[in-house]
Design a protein around this motif. Structure first.
Motif, PDB file in Angstrom:
ATOM      1  N   UNK A  80       0.830  -1.204   0.000  1.00 38.77           N
ATOM      2  CA  UNK A  80       0.000   0.000   0.000  1.00 38.77           C
ATOM      3  C   UNK A  80       0.864   1.253   0.000  1.00 38.77           C
ATOM      4  N   UNK A  81       0.266   2.360  -0.468  1.00 35.02           N
ATOM      5  CA  UNK A  81       0.986   3.631  -0.528  1.00 35.02           C
ATOM      6  C   UNK A  81       0.735   4.491   0.695  1.00 35.02           C
ATOM      7  N   UNK A  82       0.093   3.927   1.703  1.00 39.07           N
ATOM      8  CA  UNK A  82      -0.166   4.709   2.911  1.00 39.07           C
ATOM      9  C   UNK A  82      -0.400   3.789   4.091  1.00 39.07           C
ATOM     10  N   UNK A  83      -0.325   4.381   5.283  1.00 36.25           N
ATOM     11  CA  UNK A  83      -0.527   3.628   6.514  1.00 36.25           C
ATOM     12  C   UNK A  83      -2.005   3.316   6.722  1.00 36.25           C
ATOM     13  N   UNK A  84      -2.880   4.266   6.356  1.00 36.75           N
ATOM     14  CA  UNK A  84      -4.311   4.072   6.603  1.00 36.75           C
ATOM     15  C   UNK A  84      -4.856   2.824   5.932  1.00 36.75           C
ATOM     16  N   UNK A  85      -4.500   2.609   4.679  1.00 39.22           N
ATOM     17  CA  UNK A  85      -5.012   1.439   3.962  1.00 39.22           C
ATOM     18  C   UNK A  85      -4.493   0.144   4.576  1.00 39.22           C
ATOM     19  N   UNK A  86      -3.210   0.133   4.945  1.00 44.71           N
ATOM     20  CA  UNK A  86      -2.663  -1.085   5.552  1.00 44.71           C
ATOM     21  C   UNK A  86      -3.256  -1.297   6.936  1.00 44.71           C
ATOM     22  N   UNK A  87      -3.462  -0.229   7.693  1.00 43.49           N
ATOM     23  CA  UNK A  87      -4.092  -0.364   9.010  1.00 43.49           C
ATOM     24  C   UNK A  87      -5.477  -0.993   8.885  1.00 43.49           C
ATOM     25  N   UNK A  88      -6.199  -0.593   7.859  1.00 43.70           N
ATOM     26  CA  UNK A  88      -7.520  -1.175   7.640  1.00 43.70           C
ATOM     27  C   UNK A  88      -7.403  -2.661   7.315  1.00 43.70           C
ATOM     28  N   UNK A  89      -6.433  -3.020   6.472  1.00 40.53           N
ATOM     29  CA  UNK A  89      -6.240  -4.429   6.129  1.00 40.53           C
ATOM     30  C   UNK A  89      -5.899  -5.252   7.369  1.00 40.53           C
ATOM     31  N   UNK A  90      -5.095  -4.675   8.253  1.00 41.65           N
ATOM     32  CA  UNK A  90      -4.752  -5.359   9.502  1.00 41.65           C
ATOM     33  C   UNK A  90      -5.983  -5.502  10.386  1.00 41.65           C
ATOM     34  N   UNK A  91      -6.745  -4.413  10.531  1.00 44.07           N
ATOM     35  CA  UNK A  91      -7.922  -4.424  11.395  1.00 44.07           C
ATOM     36  C   UNK A  91      -8.963  -5.429  10.932  1.00 44.07           C
ATOM     37  N   UNK A  92      -9.050  -5.643   9.629  1.00 43.28           N
ATOM     38  CA  UNK A  92     -10.036  -6.573   9.073  1.00 43.28           C
ATOM     39  C   UNK A  92      -9.490  -7.992   8.952  1.00 43.28           C
ATOM     40  N   UNK A  93      -8.282  -8.208   9.476  1.00 44.71           N
ATOM     41  CA  UNK A  93      -7.715  -9.551   9.468  1.00 44.71           C
ATOM     42  C   UNK A  93      -7.330 -10.061   8.094  1.00 44.71           C
ATOM     43  N   UNK A  94      -6.975  -9.154   7.196  1.00 48.90           N
ATOM     44  CA  UNK A  94      -6.663  -9.547   5.818  1.00 48.90           C
ATOM     45  C   UNK A  94      -5.197  -9.900   5.614  1.00 48.90           C
ATOM     46  N   UNK A  95      -4.318  -9.456   6.523  1.00 47.88           N
ATOM     47  CA  UNK A  95      -2.898  -9.705   6.336  1.00 47.88           C
ATOM     48  C   UNK A  95      -2.353 -10.583   7.444  1.00 47.88           C
ATOM     49  N   UNK A  96      -1.234 -11.208   7.147  1.00 45.12           N
ATOM     50  CA  UNK A  96      -0.576 -12.104   8.092  1.00 45.12           C
ATOM     51  C   UNK A  96       0.715 -11.463   8.570  1.00 45.12           C
TER      52      UNK A  96
END
Length: 270
Positions: A80-96
Motif C-alpha cells: 500500500x501507498x499509505x498507513x491508513x489502507x494497511x491499518x484497515x487491512x490489519x484491522x479486518x484480518x486480511x494480512x498475516x
C-alpha cells in the motif's frame, strides 16, 4: 520481453513472465499504482532468481486494493501507498504478520509541457484551472487535501481519479492544466510533464508498507519452515526464510536489491 505490468482486471491478472506454465507457482501481488514501474522491475528480477515462480501484478489505488481483497479477490501480497489502507487491512484480518515499511514518497504538482496555465505552486494560481487530483479515499488524494489544508489552499478539482497514474495521464495528455501526483510519477512521465515542487511535502511523506495476505490457499501462508511473518528484520531473517514465495518476495522488496530499484525510481527510504 515481459508482458506489460499495469493490470487492473482481477480475472485476467497480469503475469510478468508471460504465458502461464502449469508447473509454475503463481504469486499474486496487489500493489499501489505508483509502484507500477518499480514493482515490475522487482518482479522481473524475482522471477529470474526464483525459477518456477510466476509473479502476477495487479495495480490500483491502495484503498481499492483493500476493498478487492476484503471482497475475496485472490492475492498473496499487498503493498500500500499509505498507513491508513494497511491499518484497515490489519484491522479486518486480511494480512498475516506485521506489515513492513519499505519506502516513502512525496507529492508534487505537474503541468503539461510549457505550463500553459501559468501554475506557480500549491497556491492561488490553481484557481480557475483544470486541476485533477486523486479521490479522497486514495492515499494520494487524502495526502493532497491534507497538504492543501495546511497551506490554507482550497482545492477545486475538475476531476478526481481512483489512482495516481490516471491523474498523471490526464496532465500528460493535456486534458488537465495541473495535477497533484507523487514525485515518482512525475519522474516516470519524463518530459511529458513539468514538475513544480511542493516544499511542504518533504516534511510529511507517504509511507509505503507491504504484508502477506492471510487467506486459505494463499502462497504466503502455511509454510511450515518459513517462520511467522514479520518475525525478523525485513530481508534479513525468518520473515524471508523458507520456501514460501510470498515471503521471499517481501525480502526482494525490502532487501538491498529492492531498495536499490526503488531508489532508482525516485522513492525515498523507509
Amino acid at each position: 520481453m515481459v508482458a506489460a505490468a499495469l493490470c487492473l482486471s482481477l480475472v485476467a491478472g497480469c503475469a510478468v513472465g508471460g504465458d502461464d506454465d502449469e508447473d509454475s507457482q503463481l504469486l499474486t501481488v496487489f500493489a499501489a499504482a505508483s509502484l507500477t514501474s518499480a514493482f515490475t522491475r522487482i518482479a522481473e528480477d524475482f522471477e529470474r532468481e526464483n525459477p518456477g515462480v510466476e509473479v502476477r501484478l495487479s495495480f490500483d489505488g491502495s484503498s481499492g486494493l483493500v476493498d478487492q481483497i476484503a471482497g475475496g479477490a485472490p492475492a498473496d501480497v499487498l503493498a500500500s501507498a499509505d498507513v491508513r489502507s494497511m491499518d484497515r487491512a490489519v484491522a479486518e484480518g486480511l494480512v498475516s504478520g506485521e506489515p513492513v515499511e519499505f519506502a516513502t514518497n512525496i507529492l508534487t504538482l505537474i503541468t503539461p509541457p510549457g505550463n500553459p496555465a501559468g501554475i506557480t505552486g500549491l497556491d492561488g494560481s490553481l484557481d480557475g484551472t483544470r486541476l485533477v487530483v486523486c479521490a479522497a479515499a486514495v492515499p494520494c488524494g487524502y495526502a493532497a487535501r491534507a497538504l492543501a489544508a495546511s497551506a490554507g489552499v482550497e482545492l477545486r478539482p475538475v476531476s478526481e481519479e481512483s489512482k495516481v497514474t490516471d491523474v498523471r495521464g490526464k496532465v500528460s495528455s493535456g486534458e488537465a492544466d495541473a495535477g497533484i501526483v507523487y514525485a515518482t510519477d512525475a519522474r516516470a512521465a519524463g518530459d511529458r510533464v513539468e514538475q513544480i515542487p511542493i516544499p511542504a511535502a518533504d516534511s510529511d511523506p507517504n509511507r509505503y508498507l507491504i504484508a502477506e495476505i492471510d487467506r486459505p490457499g494463499a502462497t504466503g501462508t502455511g509454510s511450515a519452515d518459513a517462520g511467522p511473518a514479520g518475525s525478523g528484520p525485513a530481508g534479513s531473517g525468518p520473515a524471508g526464510s523458507g520456501s514460501d514465495p510470498a515471503r521471499r518476495f517481501l525480502d526482494a522488496v525490502t532487501g538491498e536489491a529492492g531498495r536499490s530499484v526503488l531508489a532508482d525510481h525516485g522513492f525515498g527510504p523507509p
